[in-house]
Write a protein that holds these residues in place. Sequence first.
Motif, mmCIF file in Angstrom:
data_model
loop_
_atom_site.group_PDB
_atom_site.id
_atom_site.type_symbol
_atom_site.label_atom_id
_atom_site.label_comp_id
_atom_site.label_asym_id
_atom_site.label_seq_id
_atom_site.Cartn_x
_atom_site.Cartn_y
_atom_site.Cartn_z
ATOM 1 N N GLY A 184 0.299 5.100 -1.463
ATOM 2 C CA GLY A 184 0.436 3.835 -2.174
ATOM 3 C C GLY A 184 -0.514 3.709 -3.352
ATOM 4 O O GLY A 184 -0.659 2.626 -3.926
ATOM 5 N N GLY A 232 8.056 3.037 -4.678
ATOM 6 C CA GLY A 232 7.920 3.049 -3.229
ATOM 7 C C GLY A 232 9.042 3.723 -2.490
ATOM 8 O O GLY A 232 8.994 3.846 -1.259
ATOM 9 N N VAL A 239 1.967 5.433 3.959
ATOM 10 C CA VAL A 239 3.212 4.971 3.346
ATOM 11 C C VAL A 239 4.259 6.069 3.507
ATOM 12 O O VAL A 239 4.031 7.216 3.113
ATOM 13 C CB VAL A 239 3.005 4.651 1.845
ATOM 14 C CG1 VAL A 239 4.328 4.249 1.199
ATOM 15 C CG2 VAL A 239 1.968 3.552 1.680
ATOM 16 N N CYS A 244 3.016 -2.339 1.211
ATOM 17 C CA CYS A 244 3.367 -1.523 0.051
ATOM 18 C C CYS A 244 4.417 -2.272 -0.762
ATOM 19 O O CYS A 244 5.519 -2.526 -0.269
ATOM 20 C CB CYS A 244 3.891 -0.165 0.497
ATOM 21 S SG CYS A 244 4.009 1.032 -0.848
ATOM 22 N N GLY A 279 5.768 0.490 -4.137
ATOM 23 C CA GLY A 279 4.980 1.715 -4.070
ATOM 24 C C GLY A 279 3.492 1.538 -4.217
ATOM 25 O O GLY A 279 2.752 2.523 -4.237
#
Length: 219
Positions: A4, A45, A98, A139, A142
Amino acid sequence: MFTGIVEETGMIRSLTINGSSGRIAIQAKKVLEGTQIGDSIAVNGICLTVVTLQEDGFTADVMAETVRRSGLSGMHPGDRVNLERAMASGGRFGGHIVSGHIDGTGTISSMEREENAIWVTIAASGKLLRYIVEKGSICIDGISLTVAGVSDTSFQVSVIPHTGEETTLLKRKSGQIVNLETDIIGKYVEKLIQPYCGDAEETEERSGLTMAMLEELGF
């Protein structure tokens, strides 16, 4: 797996969605260093696999599930996106865990300045908010951020100048959609305690959780 921590912002060159899937082309620079076809890059993300490489960009296929879960279909050529290569095994872990698998989307409600930081409020469904806790990790497009507050309908993060300058978040406007990935640890904990507490919907209302159960589950 990602952290992230956004490495650069790129630009969408083209986005073609036929039905519920398609292909995206991104102009980039830094994330191309050491990247090969088949590698993963997080785009706002979303974990995408590089299928072609150019000197100044890459393309990736987008599956139907990605289009359904994310706000990708609402983006256009020329839009800026946050980019991060998959985490190197010997690198620093500066953000949080993430996966690049979007849980759903939220809507920016407001942005308010407090001295050197910007408070961003994001409305989200209860299905996502159940996994978002104050001082936990979230998150957003991203970007690994710390949750500063949570209500029944939204949550807040406080964005420092560096994050604002290096990402797209503060360039967004109220009413715009953002991709959300909640902390994966909370999902695993919920899955583990379901046999003791009933299904996922019942878990919110009846905990039935004891220290003995937690010890048995390895916590």
